[in-house]
Every structure is written in structure tokens, then in C-alpha cells.
Design a protein around this motif. Sequence first.
Motif, PDB file in Angstrom:
ATOM      1  N   PRO A 166       5.544  -9.615  10.440  1.00 32.88           N
ATOM      2  CA  PRO A 166       4.996  -8.372   9.887  1.00 32.88           C
ATOM      3  C   PRO A 166       5.038  -7.236  10.909  1.00 32.88           C
ATOM      4  O   PRO A 166       4.872  -7.455  12.113  1.00 32.88           O
ATOM      5  CB  PRO A 166       3.556  -8.749   9.531  1.00 32.88           C
ATOM      6  CG  PRO A 166       3.617 -10.221   9.273  1.00 32.88           C
ATOM      7  CD  PRO A 166       4.621 -10.758  10.254  1.00 32.88           C
ATOM      8  N   ILE A 167       5.266  -6.021  10.419  1.00 30.16           N
ATOM      9  CA  ILE A 167       5.359  -4.833  11.266  1.00 30.16           C
ATOM     10  C   ILE A 167       4.332  -3.829  10.787  1.00 30.16           C
ATOM     11  O   ILE A 167       4.219  -3.545   9.593  1.00 30.16           O
ATOM     12  CB  ILE A 167       6.766  -4.219  11.184  1.00 30.16           C
ATOM     13  CG1 ILE A 167       7.814  -5.228  11.676  1.00 30.16           C
ATOM     14  CG2 ILE A 167       6.852  -2.926  11.997  1.00 30.16           C
ATOM     15  CD1 ILE A 167       9.226  -4.867  11.270  1.00 30.16           C
ATOM     16  N   LYS A 168       3.575  -3.292  11.737  1.00 29.61           N
ATOM     17  CA  LYS A 168       2.558  -2.306  11.388  1.00 29.61           C
ATOM     18  C   LYS A 168       2.616  -1.156  12.389  1.00 29.61           C
ATOM     19  O   LYS A 168       2.645  -1.376  13.598  1.00 29.61           O
ATOM     20  CB  LYS A 168       1.164  -2.941  11.392  1.00 29.61           C
ATOM     21  CG  LYS A 168       0.063  -2.036  10.860  1.00 29.61           C
ATOM     22  CD  LYS A 168      -1.299  -2.723  10.884  1.00 29.61           C
ATOM     23  CE  LYS A 168      -1.367  -3.831   9.842  1.00 29.61           C
ATOM     24  NZ  LYS A 168      -2.754  -4.393   9.748  1.00 29.61           N
ATOM     25  N   TYR A 169       2.657   0.058  11.881  1.00 27.66           N
ATOM     26  CA  TYR A 169       2.692   1.220  12.759  1.00 27.66           C
ATOM     27  C   TYR A 169       2.025   2.416  12.087  1.00 27.66           C
ATOM     28  O   TYR A 169       1.802   2.425  10.874  1.00 27.66           O
ATOM     29  CB  TYR A 169       4.139   1.573  13.144  1.00 27.66           C
ATOM     30  CG  TYR A 169       5.016   2.012  11.996  1.00 27.66           C
ATOM     31  CD1 TYR A 169       5.052   3.342  11.578  1.00 27.66           C
ATOM     32  CD2 TYR A 169       5.833   1.105  11.321  1.00 27.66           C
ATOM     33  CE1 TYR A 169       5.869   3.749  10.532  1.00 27.66           C
ATOM     34  CE2 TYR A 169       6.645   1.506  10.275  1.00 27.66           C
ATOM     35  CZ  TYR A 169       6.657   2.833   9.884  1.00 27.66           C
ATOM     36  OH  TYR A 169       7.461   3.231   8.838  1.00 27.66           O
TER      37      TYR A 169
ATOM     38  N   ILE B  52      -0.638   8.087   8.806  1.00 28.54           N
ATOM     39  CA  ILE B  52      -0.500   7.096   7.744  1.00 28.54           C
ATOM     40  C   ILE B  52      -0.108   5.775   8.398  1.00 28.54           C
ATOM     41  O   ILE B  52       0.815   5.725   9.211  1.00 28.54           O
ATOM     42  CB  ILE B  52       0.568   7.510   6.716  1.00 28.54           C
ATOM     43  CG1 ILE B  52       0.173   8.820   6.024  1.00 28.54           C
ATOM     44  CG2 ILE B  52       0.771   6.401   5.676  1.00 28.54           C
ATOM     45  CD1 ILE B  52       1.227   9.342   5.064  1.00 28.54           C
ATOM     46  N   GLN B  53      -0.821   4.724   8.041  1.00 30.22           N
ATOM     47  CA  GLN B  53      -0.509   3.406   8.591  1.00 30.22           C
ATOM     48  C   GLN B  53       0.407   2.667   7.635  1.00 30.22           C
ATOM     49  O   GLN B  53       0.081   2.500   6.463  1.00 30.22           O
ATOM     50  CB  GLN B  53      -1.802   2.607   8.815  1.00 30.22           C
ATOM     51  CG  GLN B  53      -1.572   1.277   9.515  1.00 30.22           C
ATOM     52  CD  GLN B  53      -2.851   0.703  10.085  1.00 30.22           C
ATOM     53  OE1 GLN B  53      -3.425   1.264  11.020  1.00 30.22           O
ATOM     54  NE2 GLN B  53      -3.309  -0.412   9.529  1.00 30.22           N
ATOM     55  N   ILE B  54       1.553   2.245   8.139  1.00 29.42           N
ATOM     56  CA  ILE B  54       2.556   1.537   7.349  1.00 29.42           C
ATOM     57  C   ILE B  54       2.561   0.071   7.756  1.00 29.42           C
ATOM     58  O   ILE B  54       2.669  -0.248   8.941  1.00 29.42           O
ATOM     59  CB  ILE B  54       3.964   2.136   7.558  1.00 29.42           C
ATOM     60  CG1 ILE B  54       3.948   3.660   7.338  1.00 29.42           C
ATOM     61  CG2 ILE B  54       4.961   1.445   6.636  1.00 29.42           C
ATOM     62  CD1 ILE B  54       3.645   4.089   5.929  1.00 29.42           C
ATOM     63  N   HIS B  55       2.472  -0.797   6.763  1.00 24.01           N
ATOM     64  CA  HIS B  55       2.446  -2.237   7.048  1.00 24.01           C
ATOM     65  C   HIS B  55       3.544  -2.917   6.224  1.00 24.01           C
ATOM     66  O   HIS B  55       3.459  -2.983   4.998  1.00 24.01           O
ATOM     67  CB  HIS B  55       1.071  -2.812   6.683  1.00 24.01           C
ATOM     68  CG  HIS B  55       0.954  -4.284   6.942  1.00 24.01           C
ATOM     69  ND1 HIS B  55      -0.027  -5.064   6.374  1.00 24.01           N
ATOM     70  CD2 HIS B  55       1.700  -5.136   7.718  1.00 24.01           C
ATOM     71  CE1 HIS B  55       0.115  -6.316   6.767  1.00 24.01           C
ATOM     72  NE2 HIS B  55       1.158  -6.378   7.584  1.00 24.01           N
TER      73      HIS B  55
END
Length: 265
Positions: free
Chosen positions: A31-34, A81-84
Motif C-alpha cells: 500500500p502507498i499513502k501520501y 489531500i491524503q491519497i491511499h
Amino acid sequence: MNLHFYKPNSKILEKYIEGYYFISEDKSVNPIKYRTFPNNFCILTTNQNIAVEVKNNEVTIQSSTEQNMMTCVVSRYTSPIQIHYKHPINEITIYFKPLGINHFLDDTKEVFSNNTLLDFAFFPDFNTKMLEIFSLDREKQIQELEGYLLSKLQAKDFSLIQKILADIETDAKIEDIAKKYRITRQYLNKQFKKHIGKSLSEYRKIHRFRNSLIQQKENRNFTESLCGFYDQSHFIRNFKELAQINPQLFFKNVDLDKENVWLFI
């Protein structure tokens, strides 16, 4: 995420588009979160077989068991905005410069009346074309994407708004800009919102924030270049308002050498 941001090869497209990137589906990736931060671009994203959940300022993306195509457009956001990504899925994202998307659409009212449109019909054949592009190798993807966008380009005269835009990116007072073009401040702001999707003051604040990132990238200390702000405290206050993080901590954790200025979590 191994991601390359492409500048348009076309000299015509580079007038309207800052760049674009591709993501390919890969269920083996963790998983990638930024967090992504406010900018003055209009961002168009198309995904294949997507399941998306939006909650407050967090977007969670994963693949769907049902085949689908979704195109969304983000014209305005004033906080991170947090993108997951549960895992990468097929995606094409295009960054339109200010005024850029106006040269592709007959009417941008729907785009600028909504900060985010989750299922946007850019063109009747757009999703079909993007589905075709997903199946190509990278070099062919670039050729087909740029060729398609060129085929949709509309020549329009926004020379007055372009001049106003250039003035807004300076330290000139808004009242003086309105006087320069012999229009009221109210009319100026109305036209700016219509074609850019933001108020004059919001655009300028985001421009100064983004300009501070450029200054830092060029190895200039933010305390030495206030990027249009009155003083250091004013700069830090506005930076924290848009980034929701202290400048020192931001610059420590974000790779400014990347075209996409993201804070990975």
C-alpha cells in the motif's frame, strides 16, 4: 512508487498542460499513502477498474472486481489531500495549467462549480481512448495521449485573462490591477473565478506557497526569500495553512527534486 512525470513533447500542448504521468496496475506492491498539497493546476485523472472511497480529505483507491472506467477532475483544494492506494491500478493523470482546460472544453462551468467531480465526462470518447492507451507500451502511450489531446484542442483568445494572471503572480495590489484594465475589482474577481476556478486572493496565496518550494529547491533559505509575503511570520502562517505542517518539517520530508511534490507517509 516509481513514477515519472512527463512534460509534453508537443510545443503546442506545453502551452496548456504542465505534464502527465502513468501508473500501471501492480497488486504485488505494498500500500502507498501520501499527501498532495494545494496547487493552481486543474488535475484530470482516469482509472481503470477502480473502487474509490472519499472521506473528508482522504481518498482510498483500490481495484474493483467490476470492470469500469472513471475520470475525475480536481479544480480546487486549499488543504492537503491524503491519497491511499491499496495497490497501484491503471491510471493516467494530466495537469492542466491555469486556463489550460478552457482550451479543451466548450464550457468549464461544471468543472469550476465543483471542487472535485468524481465521474466526469471530459469527452464522449475519452474513457474509451484511455482504455486503449492503457494497453500500450510507454512510448506509444505518450504518442497516443498527446495526439488525442491535440485533436481536441480548441483555439480561444484569453489574452486579457492571461495578462491579469501574470499580474496576479506579482506583488501588485488587486485594486491596481483592476484599475490597470479599467474594470472593477468585483468584475475582475468574477472573470477570474469563471476561467481559473479560484478567487484572486486564493490563487495568489497558492502561487506564493508553490513559489516558496521552487526557491527552496534552488537552495535559497526560505527565511531569506519571503516569496511575496510581508514577513517571515506571515509566510510561515500561510505555509502552515496550506500545507498543515511547519515549513522546516515539510522541507525535511518532501523531495523537491520530484515534479510531484508529495509527502509519503
